[in-house]
Design an enzyme around this catalytic site. Structure first.
Site, PDB file in Angstrom:
ATOM      1  N   LEU A 187       0.855  -1.186   0.000  1.00 40.77           N
ATOM      2  CA  LEU A 187       0.000   0.000   0.000  1.00 40.77           C
ATOM      3  C   LEU A 187       0.889   1.234   0.000  1.00 40.77           C
ATOM      4  O   LEU A 187       1.406   1.666   1.034  1.00 40.77           O
ATOM      5  CB  LEU A 187      -0.938  -0.001   1.209  1.00 40.77           C
ATOM      6  N   ASP A 188       1.065   1.812  -1.177  1.00 39.15           N
ATOM      7  CA  ASP A 188       1.993   2.919  -1.369  1.00 39.15           C
ATOM      8  C   ASP A 188       1.472   4.199  -0.724  1.00 39.15           C
ATOM      9  O   ASP A 188       0.308   4.574  -0.921  1.00 39.15           O
ATOM     10  CB  ASP A 188       2.211   3.135  -2.877  1.00 39.15           C
ATOM     11  N   ALA A 189       2.356   4.881   0.032  1.00 43.10           N
ATOM     12  CA  ALA A 189       2.056   6.202   0.614  1.00 43.10           C
ATOM     13  C   ALA A 189       0.737   6.221   1.365  1.00 43.10           C
ATOM     14  O   ALA A 189       0.040   7.236   1.404  1.00 43.10           O
ATOM     15  CB  ALA A 189       2.063   7.270  -0.480  1.00 43.10           C
TER      16      ALA A 189
END
Length: 576
Positions: free
Chosen positions: A232-234
């Protein structure tokens, strides 16, 4: 539908969307995910990993060959060179994109044609556990959704988070120095969209539950294509509220719980990893109560380990390790010391003094590194990350500059990573000991490009076949260490770990397997001088047979000492 699943989902949704009909929304999400009414819950606190798990991080097009799609070339390279070393591969965003080397996604459901197609991705997923990015905080300003936002039609009309220049945004935590709000001309006038990272990466609006439903559909599509690990990016920036820091808000944590609940009911062996490049205590919150991330990145490890090896002082690394809570069953850490991004400085907050940070930054700059900045709420620009290849980050020390211990220091860093509690993750350019790519950085104009090289496969193979090449020397030794690590139950990601106190020049810790059949004392000389260890100081049990797993030599005199060369490591085990 399972009443337990339904009740859990509704409870989480009510925290995020208290004014909505959450029973209906829960039903929509379960239908979108294709979950059957009698879907059984996954086993609680179940580990999806063992000591044999090793992750490789790479771009889809890092390894190339003329007249062949890079995903095809990558699979061939992985199977030929790394099938005996890694269990999982993280392919960084392989979707159509407009900027940021893939992290400004234009279409979540397509593969970048220049890389290959979904069949190529699925082929890799058949050979390795596949980790992919869910770029969930923002989307490209050139995407269809954002074009629809500007035209004021669906899907997209209300998919992006809007702000007002008159709002109090002074508390918002920023990872960049660019403006937070970007003016956009739409069919019904000027609007201001929220851009945490850049004006080409427009933040999505999860206050609109339709965005959550869209991502449930995306998640299901990825699962059906073979993705088993979701990064889960950023994600820390997901929920925004003017007047707050707009990071780590409770709604963000609940949305992660919702996604995990849906993912693990669809595929019980799937894993969620949160990418939260923040101070250590904040990062730890993403475990939740073993109901958020299965795995969190150990973001403090890279800067602290680099600092340790260039100063020859392990005080801060040891203090940090003692403060780290053991991950409860069903959760663990992802240990890495290099990635496609820079070495984050925010994770050193509270761990290094400002003077020590500045010394580290100056040392890295003297080794060819660059520093990028973020803007604080009071308007100051603070160092955000160091952009440098790990091999060059370890080419010398803070006191004496460049020396002849670069390769040994580099191997020592990875030996530490391989033995720590958690799952080791190798960035491909570190596994290959790639130097700073200054030419690529100057060509793109982006600092992060210094560590995002691309290889022609023939050139890479030539380097790896040359015994005199430092690329080959590092690669062969790291593969050897990986092979040793994968056989040791004491190196299970959840095996017991205690810090040893051996002074400031020796960094050590003890691992014990979950069934207590193996102990390993991991001791690393982090200095450029010879160091001695009295075996009586580490309490080796006299009735056991002890061996250094790395050198393959037996320890016969437990009353004596062992001498470690500069940057040498030993793994003292009571079983072969």
């Amino acid at each position: 539908m399972s009443q337990v699943l339904s009740a859990k989902l509704v409870s989480m949704l009510e925290t995020v969307y208290p004014a909505l009909d959450c029973d209906f929304l829960a039903s929509e999400l379960l239908t979108t995910m294709g979950l059957s009414p009698d879907q059984p819950p996954p086993a609680a606190h179940q580990n999806h990993w063992t000591e044999s798990d090793i992750v490789l991080i790479t771009y889809a097009d890092t390894v190339q060959r003329d007249d062949e799609k890079p995903l095809v070339t990558l699979r061939q390279f992985l199977n030929r060179c790394l099938s005996d070393s890694i269990s999982a591969v993280h392919i960084l965003p392989f979707f159509p994109y407009s900027s940021d080397d893939g992290f400004s996604v234009m279409d979540y459901l397509a593969v970048n044609e220049s890389h290959g197609n979904w069949e190529d991705v699925e082929a890799i997923a058949q050979d390795f556990k596949l980790m992919a990015d869910l770029v969930i905080n923002h989307m490209s300003a050139r995407s269809r959704w954002f074009e629809n936002f500007k035209r004021r039609i669906d899907p997209g009309k209300d998919y992006f988070f809007e702000g007002n220049p008159k709002d109090d945004l002074s508390a918002v935590v920023r990872p960049r120095t660019s403006p937070l709000l970007t003016s956009v001309h739409t069919e019904d006038g000027e609007r201001y969209v929220w851009c945490t990272f850049s004006e080409d990466q427009v933040d999505l609006n999860f206050a609109n539950p339709q965005v959550l439903i869209e991502f449930a559909a995306i998640v299901r599509y990825y699962l059906e294509r073979g993705v088993i690990i979701f990064r889960l990016d950023a994600v820390a920036f997901l929920w925004k509220e003017p007047g707050t820091p707009s990071i780590h808000l409770q709604q963000t944590h609940e949305l992660i719980k919702i996604l995990r609940l849906l993912i693990e009911h669809h595929s019980p062996d799937a894993v969620v990893i949160t990418e939260t490049n923040v101070p250590n205590r904040e990062n730890l919150t993403y475990f939740g109560n073993a109901n958020e991330a299965h795995v969190i990145y150990n973001f403090s490890l890279p800067p602290l380990l680099i600092n340790t090896l260039v100063t020859g002082d392990c005080k801060h690394l040891k203090t940090w390790l003692m403060s780290m809570p053991p991950a409860q069953m069903g959760t663990t850490y992802l240990n890495f010391i290099a990635s496609h991004d820079g070495v984050g400085m925010r994770p050193t907050d509270g761990l290094l003094s400002e003077e020590e940070k500045q010394r580290l930054l100056k040392t890295m700059e003297s080794f060819g590194g660059k520093v990028s900045f973020r803007r604080t709420p009071d308007g100051r620009d603070q160092p955000y990350e160091i952009n440098i290849a790990l091999y060059d980050a370890l080419k010398g020390t803070s006191g004496n500059g460049v020396d002849h211990w670069q390769l040994q220091r580099f191997i020592c860093a990875h030996t530490v990573m391989l033995a720590l509690e958690g799952i080791p993750a190798f960035y491909i350019h570190s596994l290959l000991a790639k130097e700073n790519d200054t030419e690529r950085m100057e060509h793109t104009g982006r600092l992060r490009s210094i560590n995002r090289s691309q290889w022609q496969l023939a050139d890479l193979e030539q380097e790896l076949d040359n015994p005199l090449s430092h690329h080959s020397k590092a690669y062969q030794e790291l593969k050897r260490l990986i092979a040793i690590r994968r056989k040791q139950p004491a190196f299970h990601p959840n095996a017991t770990q205690f810090t040893l106190h051996l002074g400031l020049k020796l960094f050590g810790f003890w691992r014990q397997s979950m069934r207590r059949e193996q102990s390993v004392f991991c001791i690393h000389n982090i200095s450029d001088e010879l160091q001695q260890v009295a075996l009586s100081d580490i309490n080796l049990i006299g009735t056991d047979h002890w061996i250094d797993l790395i050198a393959g030599t037996a320890i016969s005199d437990l009353s004596g000492c062992i001498t470690l060369k500069p940057y040498q490591s030993v793994w003292l085990s009571n079983r072969d």
